[in-house]
Design a protein around this motif. Structure first.
Motif, mmCIF file in Angstrom:
data_model
loop_
_atom_site.group_PDB
_atom_site.id
_atom_site.type_symbol
_atom_site.label_atom_id
_atom_site.label_comp_id
_atom_site.label_asym_id
_atom_site.label_seq_id
_atom_site.Cartn_x
_atom_site.Cartn_y
_atom_site.Cartn_z
ATOM 1 N N HIS A 51 0.816 -1.227 0.000
ATOM 2 C CA HIS A 51 0.000 0.000 0.000
ATOM 3 C C HIS A 51 0.848 1.276 0.000
ATOM 4 N N LEU A 52 2.136 1.145 -0.157
ATOM 5 C CA LEU A 52 3.023 2.305 -0.151
ATOM 6 C C LEU A 52 2.784 3.271 -1.322
ATOM 7 N N PRO A 53 2.604 2.807 -2.571
ATOM 8 C CA PRO A 53 2.443 3.756 -3.686
ATOM 9 C C PRO A 53 1.345 4.802 -3.501
ATOM 10 N N PRO A 54 0.125 4.435 -3.064
ATOM 11 C CA PRO A 54 -0.877 5.498 -2.910
ATOM 12 C C PRO A 54 -0.541 6.500 -1.803
ATOM 13 N N VAL A 55 0.136 6.047 -0.749
ATOM 14 C CA VAL A 55 0.536 6.964 0.324
ATOM 15 C C VAL A 55 1.503 8.011 -0.225
ATOM 16 N N LEU A 56 2.429 7.569 -1.054
ATOM 17 C CA LEU A 56 3.411 8.487 -1.637
ATOM 18 C C LEU A 56 2.760 9.441 -2.642
ATOM 19 N N SER A 57 1.837 8.942 -3.454
ATOM 20 C CA SER A 57 1.227 9.821 -4.447
ATOM 21 C C SER A 57 0.222 10.799 -3.825
ATOM 22 N N GLU A 58 -0.515 10.360 -2.807
ATOM 23 C CA GLU A 58 -1.492 11.241 -2.157
ATOM 24 C C GLU A 58 -0.882 12.090 -1.051
ATOM 25 N N ARG A 59 0.307 11.668 -0.548
ATOM 26 C CA ARG A 59 1.025 12.395 0.502
ATOM 27 C C ARG A 59 0.168 12.536 1.762
ATOM 28 N N ARG A 60 -0.481 11.423 2.139
ATOM 29 C CA ARG A 60 -1.365 11.401 3.303
ATOM 30 C C ARG A 60 -1.198 10.073 4.040
ATOM 31 N N CYS A 61 -1.707 10.052 5.268
ATOM 32 C CA CYS A 61 -1.749 8.820 6.059
ATOM 33 C C CYS A 61 -2.900 7.959 5.538
ATOM 34 N N LEU A 62 -2.688 6.652 5.569
ATOM 35 C CA LEU A 62 -3.695 5.729 5.057
ATOM 36 C C LEU A 62 -3.924 4.607 6.050
ATOM 37 N N MET A 63 -5.200 4.329 6.355
ATOM 38 C CA MET A 63 -5.551 3.181 7.183
ATOM 39 C C MET A 63 -6.070 2.086 6.261
ATOM 40 N N ILE A 64 -5.620 0.848 6.525
ATOM 41 C CA ILE A 64 -6.003 -0.298 5.719
ATOM 42 C C ILE A 64 -6.577 -1.354 6.658
ATOM 43 N N GLU A 65 -7.755 -1.862 6.338
ATOM 44 C CA GLU A 65 -8.366 -2.943 7.104
ATOM 45 C C GLU A 65 -8.670 -4.072 6.139
ATOM 46 N N GLY A 66 -8.548 -5.301 6.610
ATOM 47 C CA GLY A 66 -8.879 -6.399 5.725
ATOM 48 C C GLY A 66 -8.736 -7.755 6.370
ATOM 49 N N ARG A 67 -8.915 -8.766 5.522
ATOM 50 C CA ARG A 67 -8.709 -10.156 5.921
ATOM 51 C C ARG A 67 -7.489 -10.662 5.190
ATOM 52 N N ALA A 68 -6.741 -11.509 5.852
ATOM 53 C CA ALA A 68 -5.542 -12.086 5.235
ATOM 54 C C ALA A 68 -5.261 -13.428 5.890
#
Length: 165
Positions: free
Chosen positions: A97-114
């Motif tokens: 999930h690093l690419p969108p954080v770098l392009s948007e220049r914001r903090c990102l929360m990710i929730e999911g199943r794995a």
């Protein structure tokens, strides 16, 4: 007979603070915000494992490279370590999930199943940009926690939800 309005406000405020402190992602966001002060992003050297206390076990730091696929983990807490399971870990989820954080220049929360170590889990994680000069993102702080899926929760497809912080 009824509490005064100020008293009710204090009760609600205290309850929100307690609930906010229960989640790893929220505690790390609070620290990240404190360290940023008026800057857009805190510096890497402002975020020390000792400041995160027991939460550090669920954190990592990624060194950002160009191209982004060359980015790598420079520090990792015990619970996110590749040593436990090199091909099956939350550190890999965060890196993806690093690419969108770098392009948007914001903090990102990710929730999911794995699947981790052969078992289905629900996870909550976040990525927090860091910058030496306040402009160029050179590192990213990650935090992730998880719990095993319950009997009534199935790991059909990896559900992923994201939210900008």
């Amino acid at each position: 007979m009824f509490p005064e309005t100020d008293e009710i406000s204090n009760i609600i405020s205290d309850t929100v603070k307690i609930l906010f402190k229960r989640r790893l992602v929220d505690r790390v966001l609070c620290l990240w915000t404190e360290m940023a002060h008026e800057e857009r992003f805190p510096r890497r050297d402002q975020i020390e494992p000792s400041m995160l206390g027991a939460d550090w076990a669920n954190c990592l730091v990624i060194a950002v490279q160009s191209p982004v696929q060359l980015s790598y983990v420079v520090a990792v807490g015990e619970n996110l370590s590749f040593a436990h399971c090199p091909n099956d870990n939350l550190a890999g989820v965060l890196l993806s999930h690093l690419p969108p954080v770098l392009s948007e220049r914001r903090c990102l929360m990710i929730e999911g199943r794995a699947t981790l170590r052969g078992s289905g889990v629900l996870y909550r994680s976040a990525l927090f940009p860091l910058s030496k000069d306040g402009v160029t993102i050179d590192h990213v702080l990650g935090a992730a926690s998880h719990r095993p899926l319950r009997e009534n929760e199935e790991l059909m497809a990896p559900l992923i939800r994201t939210k900008w912080l």
